[in-house]
Design an enzyme around this catalytic site. Sequence first.
Site, PDB file in Angstrom:
ATOM      1  N   LYS A  13      44.230  35.470  42.607  1.00  0.00           N
ATOM      2  CA  LYS A  13      45.655  35.106  42.490  1.00  0.00           C
ATOM      3  C   LYS A  13      46.550  36.309  42.787  1.00  0.00           C
ATOM      4  O   LYS A  13      47.500  36.220  43.560  1.00  0.00           O
ATOM      5  CB  LYS A  13      45.970  34.595  41.062  1.00  0.00           C
ATOM      6  N   ARG A  87      49.618  28.821  31.804  1.00  0.00           N
ATOM      7  CA  ARG A  87      48.190  28.886  31.498  1.00  0.00           C
ATOM      8  C   ARG A  87      47.788  27.910  30.414  1.00  0.00           C
ATOM      9  O   ARG A  87      46.631  27.874  30.034  1.00  0.00           O
ATOM     10  CB  ARG A  87      47.877  30.296  30.985  1.00  0.00           C
ATOM     11  N   ARG A 126      36.333  45.701  39.996  1.00  0.00           N
ATOM     12  CA  ARG A 126      37.733  45.857  40.425  1.00  0.00           C
ATOM     13  C   ARG A 126      38.302  47.198  39.966  1.00  0.00           C
ATOM     14  O   ARG A 126      38.099  47.622  38.834  1.00  0.00           O
ATOM     15  CB  ARG A 126      38.584  44.731  39.828  1.00  0.00           C
ATOM     16  N   ARG A 159      40.598  48.076  34.477  1.00  0.00           N
ATOM     17  CA  ARG A 159      41.299  47.436  33.366  1.00  0.00           C
ATOM     18  C   ARG A 159      40.378  47.310  32.162  1.00  0.00           C
ATOM     19  O   ARG A 159      39.215  46.999  32.296  1.00  0.00           O
ATOM     20  CB  ARG A 159      41.793  46.049  33.798  1.00  0.00           C
ATOM     21  N   ARG A 170      37.296  35.734  28.729  1.00  0.00           N
ATOM     22  CA  ARG A 170      38.425  35.277  29.567  1.00  0.00           C
ATOM     23  C   ARG A 170      38.032  34.048  30.369  1.00  0.00           C
ATOM     24  O   ARG A 170      38.828  33.119  30.532  1.00  0.00           O
ATOM     25  CB  ARG A 170      38.887  36.414  30.499  1.00  0.00           C
TER      26      ARG A 170
HETATM   27  P1  AP5 Z   1      42.466  39.553  41.768  1.00  0.00           P
HETATM   28  O1  AP5 Z   1      43.343  39.142  42.894  1.00  0.00           O
HETATM   29  O2  AP5 Z   1      42.848  40.768  40.986  1.00  0.00           O
HETATM   30  O3  AP5 Z   1      42.170  38.295  40.820  1.00  0.00           O
HETATM   31  P2  AP5 Z   1      43.129  37.513  39.840  1.00  0.00           P
HETATM   32  O4  AP5 Z   1      42.869  36.065  40.033  1.00  0.00           O
HETATM   33  O5  AP5 Z   1      44.546  37.978  39.960  1.00  0.00           O
HETATM   34  O6  AP5 Z   1      42.474  37.966  38.456  1.00  0.00           O
HETATM   35  P3  AP5 Z   1      43.116  38.633  37.164  1.00  0.00           P
HETATM   36  O7  AP5 Z   1      41.958  39.238  36.403  1.00  0.00           O
HETATM   37  O8  AP5 Z   1      44.249  39.557  37.456  1.00  0.00           O
HETATM   38  O9  AP5 Z   1      43.648  37.379  36.459  1.00  0.00           O
HETATM   39  P4  AP5 Z   1      43.772  37.099  34.994  1.00  0.00           P
HETATM   40  O10 AP5 Z   1      44.401  35.811  35.123  1.00  0.00           O
HETATM   41  O11 AP5 Z   1      42.598  37.134  34.107  1.00  0.00           O
HETATM   42  O12 AP5 Z   1      44.552  38.391  34.452  1.00  0.00           O
HETATM   43  P5  AP5 Z   1      46.073  38.602  34.052  1.00  0.00           P
HETATM   44  O13 AP5 Z   1      46.432  39.989  34.360  1.00  0.00           O
HETATM   45  O14 AP5 Z   1      46.913  37.488  34.578  1.00  0.00           O
HETATM   46  O15 AP5 Z   1      40.981  39.760  42.360  1.00  0.00           O
HETATM   47  C1  AP5 Z   1      39.933  40.208  41.528  1.00  0.00           C
HETATM   48  C2  AP5 Z   1      39.019  41.154  42.340  1.00  0.00           C
HETATM   49  O16 AP5 Z   1      38.413  40.428  43.410  1.00  0.00           O
HETATM   50  C3  AP5 Z   1      39.770  42.321  43.001  1.00  0.00           C
HETATM   51  O17 AP5 Z   1      38.930  43.444  42.971  1.00  0.00           O
HETATM   52  C4  AP5 Z   1      40.002  41.855  44.462  1.00  0.00           C
HETATM   53  O18 AP5 Z   1      40.037  42.952  45.346  1.00  0.00           O
HETATM   54  C5  AP5 Z   1      38.774  40.969  44.685  1.00  0.00           C
HETATM   55  N1  AP5 Z   1      39.050  39.830  45.554  1.00  0.00           N
HETATM   56  C6  AP5 Z   1      40.159  39.030  45.532  1.00  0.00           C
HETATM   57  N2  AP5 Z   1      40.047  38.060  46.454  1.00  0.00           N
HETATM   58  C7  AP5 Z   1      38.836  38.243  47.068  1.00  0.00           C
HETATM   59  C8  AP5 Z   1      38.151  37.547  48.104  1.00  0.00           C
HETATM   60  N3  AP5 Z   1      38.673  36.455  48.707  1.00  0.00           N
HETATM   61  N4  AP5 Z   1      36.920  37.994  48.478  1.00  0.00           N
HETATM   62  C9  AP5 Z   1      36.370  39.088  47.865  1.00  0.00           C
HETATM   63  N5  AP5 Z   1      36.977  39.806  46.886  1.00  0.00           N
HETATM   64  C10 AP5 Z   1      38.209  39.369  46.489  1.00  0.00           C
HETATM   65  O19 AP5 Z   1      46.022  38.384  32.453  1.00  0.00           O
HETATM   66  C11 AP5 Z   1      45.481  39.364  31.583  1.00  0.00           C
HETATM   67  C12 AP5 Z   1      45.685  38.943  30.137  1.00  0.00           C
HETATM   68  O20 AP5 Z   1      47.100  38.818  29.841  1.00  0.00           O
HETATM   69  C13 AP5 Z   1      45.103  37.571  29.746  1.00  0.00           C
HETATM   70  O21 AP5 Z   1      43.731  37.656  29.421  1.00  0.00           O
HETATM   71  C14 AP5 Z   1      45.996  37.199  28.544  1.00  0.00           C
HETATM   72  O22 AP5 Z   1      45.602  37.887  27.379  1.00  0.00           O
HETATM   73  C15 AP5 Z   1      47.369  37.708  28.965  1.00  0.00           C
HETATM   74  N6  AP5 Z   1      48.161  36.695  29.674  1.00  0.00           N
HETATM   75  C16 AP5 Z   1      48.583  36.769  30.981  1.00  0.00           C
HETATM   76  N7  AP5 Z   1      49.287  35.681  31.317  1.00  0.00           N
HETATM   77  C17 AP5 Z   1      49.315  34.885  30.204  1.00  0.00           C
HETATM   78  C18 AP5 Z   1      49.878  33.597  29.948  1.00  0.00           C
HETATM   79  N8  AP5 Z   1      50.549  32.915  30.885  1.00  0.00           N
HETATM   80  N9  AP5 Z   1      49.696  33.065  28.717  1.00  0.00           N
HETATM   81  C19 AP5 Z   1      49.027  33.743  27.754  1.00  0.00           C
HETATM   82  N10 AP5 Z   1      48.458  34.965  27.943  1.00  0.00           N
HETATM   83  C20 AP5 Z   1      48.609  35.534  29.166  1.00  0.00           C
END
Ligand code: AP5
Length: 216
Positions: A13, A87, A126, A159, A170
């Site tokens: 994402k 979410r 990552r 991270r 997660r």
């Molecule tokens: P990346 O693009 O970073 O993946 P992502 O889907 O963005 O994953 P995140 O871990 O950032 O999402 P998340 O939803 O868990 O974390 P967030 O920060 O929102 O890609 C991942 C890796 O794969 C990278 O190394 C990339 O290079 C590689 N990659 C990408 N695409 C690829 C491809 N096509 N092929 C190969 N490699 C690829 O949330 C963190 C925390 O915040 C949550 O756990 C929660 O506690 C809190 N939080 C955030 N939002 C909310 C909410 N709305 N409600 C409640 N709590 C929340």
Amino acid sequence: MRLIFLGPPGAGKGTQARIIEERFGARQISTGDLLREHRARKSELGSQAEGFMQRGELVPDALIISMIESELDAHAGTGFVMDGFPRTIAQAEAFDALLTRKGWALDGVVLFDADRTTLTQRLTSRWTNPRNGRTYNTLSNPPRVIGIDDEDGGPLVQREDDKPETVATRLDVYEAQTKPLVAYYRAQGVLIEIDGLAPVSDVTSALIAAVQKRGE
Ligand code: AP5
């Protein structure tokens, strides 16, 4: 352009949201990044969110919804890509009400998906530039020098919630609390499904083609 990006942790994402922001100017609004900024500057919200994030659990809905309302008020008028929000069903209903109040329609809700083994591998390999959110992956997209950002030359970090045991929590939390949004948005007729296993540039092409097709 007003999009929601939905999908499990590691589905890509954030990677795709940054590309769409660069190409189309639609602002990436990542609730994860916003929460990490609050924690870094030790705000009240940051300290309330800290324990939930460290355990890989969701931060309570009320905190997230008010954070998103302030963010959209501060950047009214620009398009957006919601990265990691909504979410839960409660967040989605609150966001629907907010969109109605503002008179905004969504261009689509894009679901990126990939299998659990791939997601776990991607997250545990990552590396992130904490200054601008750019990500690398030691398996699929390594930096030229390990631990150093190609563009600004500064250090990359892992991270804290990308440790294997927190990644497992997660992914479980996604299945239990976020996956129901797939049916929610499918019922609204706005869901666009993309194969998150394809290479990054192929995912981008499929995503842009699908959003443009919906707009015709
Ligand atoms: P990346 O693009 O970073 O993946 P992502 O889907 O963005 O994953 P995140 O871990 O950032 O999402 P998340 O939803 O868990 O974390 P967030 O920060 O929102 O890609 C991942 C890796 O794969 C990278 O190394 C990339 O290079 C590689 N990659 C990408 N695409 C690829 C491809 N096509 N092929 C190969 N490699 C690829 O949330 C963190 C925390 O915040 C949550 O756990 C929660 O506690 C809190 N939080 C955030 N939002 C909310 C909410 N709305 N409600 C409640 N709590 C929340």
